[in-house]
Design a protein around this motif. Structure first.
Motif, short mmCIF file in Angstrom:
data_model
loop_
_atom_site.label_atom_id
_atom_site.label_comp_id
_atom_site.label_asym_id
_atom_site.label_seq_id
_atom_site.Cartn_x
_atom_site.Cartn_y
_atom_site.Cartn_z
N VAL A 64 -57.64 75.13 -46.28
CA VAL A 64 -56.61 74.90 -45.27
C VAL A 64 -56.63 73.44 -44.82
O VAL A 64 -55.71 72.98 -44.14
CB VAL A 64 -56.75 75.85 -44.06
N ASN A 121 -49.07 75.92 -42.42
CA ASN A 121 -48.36 77.19 -42.22
C ASN A 121 -49.16 78.13 -41.32
O ASN A 121 -48.61 78.78 -40.43
CB ASN A 121 -48.08 77.87 -43.56
N TYR A 122 -50.45 78.18 -41.60
CA TYR A 122 -51.30 79.07 -40.80
C TYR A 122 -51.28 78.63 -39.33
O TYR A 122 -51.07 79.43 -38.42
CB TYR A 122 -52.72 79.08 -41.34
N ASP A 139 -55.19 83.28 -51.23
CA ASP A 139 -53.76 83.16 -51.00
C ASP A 139 -53.47 83.18 -49.50
O ASP A 139 -53.97 84.02 -48.77
CB ASP A 139 -53.02 84.32 -51.69
N SER A 140 -52.66 82.24 -49.08
CA SER A 140 -52.44 82.07 -47.64
C SER A 140 -51.83 83.32 -47.00
O SER A 140 -51.99 83.56 -45.82
CB SER A 140 -51.55 80.87 -47.36
N GLN A 141 -51.16 84.14 -47.80
CA GLN A 141 -50.55 85.35 -47.25
C GLN A 141 -51.60 86.33 -46.75
O GLN A 141 -51.38 87.04 -45.80
CB GLN A 141 -49.71 86.06 -48.33
N GLU A 199 -50.86 72.22 -46.93
CA GLU A 199 -49.65 73.03 -46.74
C GLU A 199 -50.00 74.42 -46.18
O GLU A 199 -49.43 74.85 -45.17
CB GLU A 199 -48.94 73.18 -48.11
N GLU A 200 -50.97 75.06 -46.82
CA GLU A 200 -51.42 76.38 -46.34
C GLU A 200 -51.91 76.30 -44.90
O GLU A 200 -51.60 77.16 -44.08
CB GLU A 200 -52.57 76.94 -47.20
#
Lengths: 226, 226
Positions: A60, A77-78, A4-6, A73-74
């Motif tokens: 990613v 964002n990163y 999970d990107s979080q 997308e991930e």
DNA sequence: ATTGTATTTTAGGGTTGGCTAAAAAATAAT
DNA sequence: ATTATTTTTTAGCCAACCCTAAAATACAAT
């Protein structure tokens, strides 16, 4: 191996690759080549291949061997969070520590990797939530959203104003050849030295040279004033 | 392989080891043991041995196999510069970014490795050349010199003042056992709650407990008020 | 002095991230 | 369409830094 990107954390090196890929794709959704990444990172294509495999596994980027890569997308964002930190630190260095705008890059390259969401948030607050860095580049907010930079035509600049070429309206080969010849590439810094009332042409400083440009040409070059 | 300390660069990991060795030797010139380094760095003795060999080659420590290590002049200077950066960043985080004093360590651990003499100098300036960090520890200057911390006896503190135990005058076993029992170890934070006029005894808060201490005992405990 | 214990080092292995040289795939040229 | 060239990947190697297991050394105890 989906993370999970979080909660995913990349190494400094992985962050640098991701940033480079983000910058090289620059909005356009076409793939980025291994060679381009290698030269922009001053490393060898073989090392890039290795890293692309790893970044692909972490989802990613989308990686298909022998074809370019696209950022996911991930990944985007990163990358935007790293860019956010880089640009916030640049503002800090210039506004608070009195660095010149051309001295900040190397230091910001180090500071951008410091991992502390609280630090980033407090720094943003301390700097009064700046929207642009000292080079005029926009600072993504905590959600990755960027404020569109106010862009104007070169001939609409004030006399003595300086800025950066961010786009061209006309993209015919002849026009691009001309721009290349005079050193007016995307990203180049320009200063408007004078406006000629008579025909609307302008005198500008670009790439260490002064030159005259017709109103027709100038109106097709978009600038962000900084 | 001698490298001039002015131009030598250590990796982040090497810097962390050197810092740990510096702190473990703490003024005393006796050697530091491999096991002590391992436990203070939360790593294994085998890894420490490897690193000691490397640091020995770089001449920041004197290393004799199976005996402890001593930090060299170069090593000490290098360590002090890292500690200087660490503590300056702590001041920045607390004074400017409103971190609590107990939230800063982890972030400062990252920031201390940023390599830019100009940044350190400008940060120092920006913070108004602080001499102590938020924990009361002294900040070495650019030459590695530290200002001696003003230390007073526990019973000479003002009522409601807080500070840190930095040393004891009496080091008899009985006295040390007593200190250990009440949690008054070196480095512990204490707050003076009240002074009893009659016999000069004091009521203090230490290690989450309040207790009374005779003037005799309190006068043998040295404090840095923060 | 010899034995036992604790400490430290060595040996060998894993991961990350870089390299060169050679193989494989894609693209360009005829 | 076939060949040549460029691009990309694989294979194999190296350095930093960590690990475990085993060997070597130092220290303590009798």
């Amino acid at each position: 191996m989906k993370k999970d990107s979080q909660f995913m954390t990349l190494t400094n090196s992985e962050e640098n690759y991701l940033k480079a890929i983000y910058h090289l794709s620059d909005g356009g959704k076409k793939g980025v080549s291994t060679n381009d990444i290698a030269s922009s990172m001053k490393t060898k294509p073989a090392s890039v291949s290795d890293m692309l495999r790893k970044l692909g596994e972490k989802e990613v980027i989308n990686y298909r061997k022998y074809y370019g890569v696209q950022i996911t997308e991930e990944g985007r964002n990163y990358a935007l969070q790293v860019i956010r930190k880089h640009r916030l630190w640049e503002v800090f260095l210039v506004d608070k520590l009195k660095f010149n705008w051309d001295e900040v890059h190397e230091v910001a390259e180090q500071l951008e990797h410091v991992r502390s969401p609280l630090l980033t948030q407090r720094l943003d607050e301390f700097l009064n939530f700046p929207k642009f860095d000292p080079h005029g580049d926009p600072i993504p907010d905590e959600f990755g959203d960027v404020k569109a930079r106010p862009r104007i035509a070169l001939n609409d600049m004030e006399v003595n104003a300086a800025g950066q070429i961010v786009a061209v309206k006309d993209s015919s080969a002849a026009f691009l050849r001309y721009l290349d010849k005079v050193g007016a590439y995307i990203g180049a810094r320009v200063k408007l030295l004078d406006k000629v009332e008579f025909d609307g042409s302008v005198e500008i400083l670009v790439d260490q040279k002064t030159l005259f440009m017709s109103k027709d040409v100038a109106s097709n070059i978009l600038i962000v004033v900084t």
